[in-house]
Each structure stands twice: as C-alpha cells, then as structure tokens.
Design a protein around this motif. Sequence first.
Motif, PDB file in Angstrom:
ATOM      1  N   MET A 198       0.833  -1.178   0.000  1.00 35.26           N
ATOM      2  CA  MET A 198       0.000   0.000   0.000  1.00 35.26           C
ATOM      3  C   MET A 198       0.882   1.246   0.000  1.00 35.26           C
ATOM      4  N   ILE A 199       0.546   2.218  -0.825  1.00 31.45           N
ATOM      5  CA  ILE A 199       1.302   3.454  -0.898  1.00 31.45           C
ATOM      6  C   ILE A 199       0.860   4.366   0.233  1.00 31.45           C
ATOM      7  N   GLU A 200       1.816   4.922   0.944  1.00 26.44           N
ATOM      8  CA  GLU A 200       1.510   5.801   2.061  1.00 26.44           C
ATOM      9  C   GLU A 200       1.583   7.257   1.622  1.00 26.44           C
ATOM     10  N   PHE A 201       0.593   8.033   2.038  1.00 32.50           N
ATOM     11  CA  PHE A 201       0.589   9.465   1.792  1.00 32.50           C
ATOM     12  C   PHE A 201       1.154  10.166   3.008  1.00 32.50           C
ATOM     13  N   HIS A 202       2.100  11.048   2.779  1.00 34.90           N
ATOM     14  CA  HIS A 202       2.622  11.890   3.848  1.00 34.90           C
ATOM     15  C   HIS A 202       1.987  13.254   3.641  1.00 34.90           C
ATOM     16  N   ALA A 203       1.360  13.734   4.660  1.00 34.60           N
ATOM     17  CA  ALA A 203       0.665  15.000   4.470  1.00 34.60           C
ATOM     18  C   ALA A 203       0.821  15.859   5.704  1.00 34.60           C
ATOM     19  N   THR A 204       1.648  16.859   5.594  1.00 31.09           N
ATOM     20  CA  THR A 204       1.471  17.988   6.451  1.00 31.09           C
ATOM     21  C   THR A 204       2.410  18.230   7.576  1.00 31.09           C
ATOM     22  N   THR A 205       2.550  19.501   7.796  1.00 27.21           N
ATOM     23  CA  THR A 205       3.126  20.030   9.027  1.00 27.21           C
ATOM     24  C   THR A 205       2.167  21.125   9.481  1.00 27.21           C
ATOM     25  N   ILE A 206       1.769  21.050  10.725  1.00 28.65           N
ATOM     26  CA  ILE A 206       0.865  22.033  11.318  1.00 28.65           C
ATOM     27  C   ILE A 206       1.564  22.638  12.526  1.00 28.65           C
ATOM     28  N   GLY A 248      -1.213  27.319  11.421  1.00 26.59           N
ATOM     29  CA  GLY A 248      -0.851  27.286  10.016  1.00 26.59           C
ATOM     30  C   GLY A 248      -0.435  25.898   9.590  1.00 26.59           C
ATOM     31  N   GLY A 249      -0.515  25.676   8.298  1.00 23.16           N
ATOM     32  CA  GLY A 249      -0.088  24.403   7.741  1.00 23.16           C
ATOM     33  C   GLY A 249       0.486  24.600   6.360  1.00 23.16           C
ATOM     34  N   ASP A 250       1.342  23.683   5.971  1.00 22.23           N
ATOM     35  CA  ASP A 250       1.891  23.727   4.622  1.00 22.23           C
ATOM     36  C   ASP A 250       0.874  23.116   3.666  1.00 22.23           C
ATOM     37  N   GLY A 251       1.171  23.145   2.384  1.00 18.33           N
ATOM     38  CA  GLY A 251       0.212  22.668   1.396  1.00 18.33           C
ATOM     39  C   GLY A 251       0.571  21.383   0.698  1.00 18.33           C
ATOM     40  N   LEU A 304       7.032  27.288   9.945  1.00 18.79           N
ATOM     41  CA  LEU A 304       6.706  26.413   8.817  1.00 18.79           C
ATOM     42  C   LEU A 304       7.681  26.604   7.665  1.00 18.79           C
ATOM     43  N   ASN A 305       8.136  27.829   7.434  1.00 19.17           N
ATOM     44  CA  ASN A 305       9.160  28.052   6.402  1.00 19.17           C
ATOM     45  C   ASN A 305      10.452  27.324   6.755  1.00 19.17           C
ATOM     46  N   ILE A 306      10.846  27.378   8.018  1.00 15.43           N
ATOM     47  CA  ILE A 306      12.050  26.655   8.455  1.00 15.43           C
ATOM     48  C   ILE A 306      11.855  25.162   8.271  1.00 15.43           C
ATOM     49  N   ALA A 307      10.696  24.636   8.698  1.00 19.16           N
ATOM     50  CA  ALA A 307      10.426  23.204   8.524  1.00 19.16           C
ATOM     51  C   ALA A 307      10.468  22.820   7.048  1.00 19.16           C
ATOM     52  N   CYS A 318      12.409  19.509   5.907  1.00 16.15           N
ATOM     53  CA  CYS A 318      11.591  18.302   5.753  1.00 16.15           C
ATOM     54  C   CYS A 318      11.090  18.175   4.317  1.00 16.15           C
ATOM     55  N   VAL A 319      11.353  17.031   3.681  1.00 17.14           N
ATOM     56  CA  VAL A 319      10.935  16.832   2.295  1.00 17.14           C
ATOM     57  C   VAL A 319       9.420  16.677   2.157  1.00 17.14           C
ATOM     58  N   TYR A 320       8.709  16.439   3.262  1.00 19.01           N
ATOM     59  CA  TYR A 320       7.255  16.295   3.224  1.00 19.01           C
ATOM     60  C   TYR A 320       6.536  17.597   3.575  1.00 19.01           C
ATOM     61  N   THR A 321       7.271  18.701   3.633  1.00 22.20           N
ATOM     62  CA  THR A 321       6.711  20.001   3.983  1.00 22.20           C
ATOM     63  C   THR A 321       7.121  21.012   2.923  1.00 22.20           C
ATOM     64  N   ASN A 322       6.153  21.815   2.436  1.00 18.03           N
ATOM     65  CA  ASN A 322       6.520  22.860   1.489  1.00 18.03           C
ATOM     66  C   ASN A 322       6.248  24.238   2.085  1.00 18.03           C
ATOM     67  N   ASN A 323       6.584  25.267   1.329  1.00 21.01           N
ATOM     68  CA  ASN A 323       6.415  26.632   1.844  1.00 21.01           C
ATOM     69  C   ASN A 323       5.160  27.313   1.291  1.00 21.01           C
ATOM     70  N   ASN A 324       4.198  26.521   0.837  1.00 19.40           N
ATOM     71  CA  ASN A 324       2.888  27.030   0.441  1.00 19.40           C
ATOM     72  C   ASN A 324       2.020  27.000   1.706  1.00 19.40           C
ATOM     73  N   ILE A 325       2.099  28.063   2.487  1.00 23.36           N
ATOM     74  CA  ILE A 325       1.576  28.079   3.852  1.00 23.36           C
ATOM     75  C   ILE A 325       0.240  28.804   3.923  1.00 23.36           C
ATOM     76  N   THR A 326      -0.687  28.189   4.652  1.00 22.08           N
ATOM     77  CA  THR A 326      -1.970  28.802   4.958  1.00 22.08           C
ATOM     78  C   THR A 326      -2.030  29.008   6.463  1.00 22.08           C
ATOM     79  N   VAL A 327      -2.430  30.213   6.885  1.00 21.72           N
ATOM     80  CA  VAL A 327      -2.549  30.519   8.315  1.00 21.72           C
ATOM     81  C   VAL A 327      -3.948  31.045   8.589  1.00 21.72           C
ATOM     82  N   GLU A 328      -4.547  30.555   9.641  1.00 25.02           N
ATOM     83  CA  GLU A 328      -5.816  31.079  10.144  1.00 25.02           C
ATOM     84  C   GLU A 328      -5.541  31.615  11.545  1.00 25.02           C
TER      85      GLU A 328
END
Length: 179
Positions: A1-9, A22-25, A160-163, A167-177
């Motif tokens: 099974m392929i695993e999805f890695h999703a997110t840094t919050i 905030g979280g990456d995209g 999140l930018n530093i992460a 981290c290869v599973y984190t990008n800098n397309n950040i959303t903050v609420e």
Amino acid sequence: MIEFHATTICAVRRGPDDVAIGGDGQVTMGETAIMKNGAKKVKKIFGGSVVTGFAGSVADAFSLTDKFEKKLEEHGGNLKRAAVDLAQMWRSDKGMRSLEALMIVADKDEMLVISGNGEIIAPDHGFVAIGSGGNYAYSAANALYNHTDMTAEEIVRESLNIASSICVYTNNNITVEKL
C-alpha cells in the motif's frame, strides 16, 4: 500500500487576542511523488471562534473536523468538553477507530492536541506542532516564541518556512488562520 505523507501544522498562542494555526500545502505519495502543493489543512469553525489544523489522512481529518464542530455545538463552544467527547467517540466507535489523523484546536482560551488514542494534550507552552515536519516546526517555534517579540502569525509562518527547508514532506505554500 502506498503511504501518503501529508502535512506540518504549527499553532502559537501569545494571548487570547493572538492565536494562529498554520499548515503547509504539500501532500506526498510514497517517498517521492508530490501529489498536491496547495492543500488547505487549517480552517476556522464554530462561527470563526475556533481554529483547527490537522495532520494525517485528509478525508479522515475532514470527517473529524466536522464531528468536532458538532461536539462544540453540543457543549456550547466549550473546547475541552468537545475535545473529550470527540476523543472518547474516536477511540470507542468501530468506524472511527481506523481514522488516522491528529488535530490541533484552539480558541481564545485554550489550545489542544487531539488524537485517536483518546489523548487530549494541552501544551505546556504557547506553541505546538504536529505532522511530518512537526519536530522541525516545533523547534523553530520554541526559539522564536522565547527569543523574539514576533506575533503568533509571524512565528507560525517562519516556523513552517524553516520546517519546509528541512523536511521533504513540507513545502512553503503556507496557509494561516488566526483568531
């Protein structure tokens, strides 16, 4: 099974009037395939008085967020009571036990991490982070929170930018609420 890695919050509270999550995209399939760059993993609920962020399976997290909002309605917006009810339901309901996600929820008074193991954690400090790059974001938030006068939103974004730079599973397309 392929695993999805999703997110840094990452979530930070500098007081009742300065709360942000905030979280990456990025959503990654397996070890290398980036499936999506602009996923939204944070949102306001309960009339905008609660912010949430999730790490894990996106469909599971949406389901949990909806269930959490219903618990908030049942408990008149009491974050802790809603979190306890959700954690109990998550742990005991056969259909929900297989949901794989972690949630951070915050209102003007509290910030909590909720897991499917029935754990509800109120962080000791005014910051917390979860997900693939959570340890990196947590370390950055710790330094920024304790050694700068940055706002909660600024700390969340920079952490999140530093992460994302580590981290290869984190990008800098950040959303903050924020509240």
